[in-house]
Design a protein around this motif. Structure first.
Motif, PDB file in Angstrom:
ATOM      1  N   UNK A   1       0.828  -1.201   0.000  1.00 42.87           N
ATOM      2  CA  UNK A   1       0.000   0.000   0.000  1.00 42.87           C
ATOM      3  C   UNK A   1       0.863   1.251   0.000  1.00 42.87           C
ATOM      4  N   UNK A   2       1.935   1.246   0.777  1.00 41.47           N
ATOM      5  CA  UNK A   2       2.837   2.399   0.811  1.00 41.47           C
ATOM      6  C   UNK A   2       3.568   2.582  -0.515  1.00 41.47           C
ATOM      7  N   UNK A   3       3.844   1.494  -1.210  1.00 43.80           N
ATOM      8  CA  UNK A   3       4.532   1.592  -2.495  1.00 43.80           C
ATOM      9  C   UNK A   3       3.583   2.073  -3.587  1.00 43.80           C
TER      10      UNK A   3
ATOM     11  N   UNK B   1      -1.700  13.352   3.131  1.00 38.28           N
ATOM     12  CA  UNK B   1      -0.525  13.254   3.990  1.00 38.28           C
ATOM     13  C   UNK B   1       0.296  12.059   3.527  1.00 38.28           C
ATOM     14  N   UNK B   2       1.574  12.064   3.818  1.00 36.23           N
ATOM     15  CA  UNK B   2       2.441  10.950   3.477  1.00 36.23           C
ATOM     16  C   UNK B   2       2.284   9.869   4.542  1.00 36.23           C
ATOM     17  N   UNK B   3       2.100   8.628   4.127  1.00 40.20           N
ATOM     18  CA  UNK B   3       1.924   7.527   5.073  1.00 40.20           C
ATOM     19  C   UNK B   3       3.179   7.344   5.903  1.00 40.20           C
ATOM     20  N   UNK B   4       3.014   6.830   7.114  1.00 38.96           N
ATOM     21  CA  UNK B   4       4.133   6.652   8.040  1.00 38.96           C
ATOM     22  C   UNK B   4       5.156   5.674   7.470  1.00 38.96           C
ATOM     23  N   UNK B   5       4.690   4.602   6.858  1.00 38.23           N
ATOM     24  CA  UNK B   5       5.599   3.616   6.275  1.00 38.23           C
ATOM     25  C   UNK B   5       6.410   4.194   5.132  1.00 38.23           C
TER      26      UNK B   5
ATOM     27  N   UNK C   1       9.088   6.512   6.569  1.00 38.91           N
ATOM     28  CA  UNK C   1      10.215   5.744   7.096  1.00 38.91           C
ATOM     29  C   UNK C   1      11.080   5.201   5.964  1.00 38.91           C
ATOM     30  N   UNK C   2      10.450   4.735   4.888  1.00 35.49           N
ATOM     31  CA  UNK C   2      11.199   4.222   3.744  1.00 35.49           C
ATOM     32  C   UNK C   2      12.022   5.326   3.086  1.00 35.49           C
TER      33      UNK C   2
ATOM     34  N   UNK D   1      17.312   7.983   2.139  1.00 37.84           N
ATOM     35  CA  UNK D   1      18.217   9.125   2.284  1.00 37.84           C
ATOM     36  C   UNK D   1      19.457   8.738   3.083  1.00 37.84           C
ATOM     37  N   UNK D   2      19.273   7.984   4.153  1.00 34.55           N
ATOM     38  CA  UNK D   2      20.400   7.549   4.978  1.00 34.55           C
ATOM     39  C   UNK D   2      21.313   6.620   4.190  1.00 34.55           C
TER      40      UNK D   2
END
Length: 84
Positions: free
Chosen positions: A18-20, A54-58, A61-62, A67-68
């Motif tokens: 779902x986040x993808x 809004x951007x989903x929490x998952x 985090x991804x 970025x890291x």
């Protein structure tokens, strides 16, 4: 125990998909309307600022993980020709 683990794994896979596929969700405060009613008058939503999404929490985090990872990995070295 096995069934509970499989259900948890299926839920995690579903949320990752779902986040993808749909990284944005309706705002929780205004339910995707962009406005809330305050003291009987419609006002702009303070959370999404009339953006409605809004951007989903998952996904958040991804993106932070990407970025890291990008900041911590070396770029591939380029071969330099000797100028002899």
């Amino acid at each position: 125990m096995l069934i509970a683990s499989l259900v948890l794994l299926a839920a995690a896979v579903y949320y990752a998909a779902l986040c993808a596929l749909r990284p944005f969700a309706p705002c929780r405060k205004c339910r995707g309307l962009g406005q809330i009613e305050r003291f009987g008058k419609p006002r702009m939503c303070p959370r999404c600022h009339n953006g409605k999404l809004r951007l989903r929490i998952g996904r958040r985090a991804f993106n932070a993980w990407l970025r890291t990872r990008h900041a911590g990995t070396r770029s591939t070295p380029t071969l330099m020709k000797d100028s002899r």
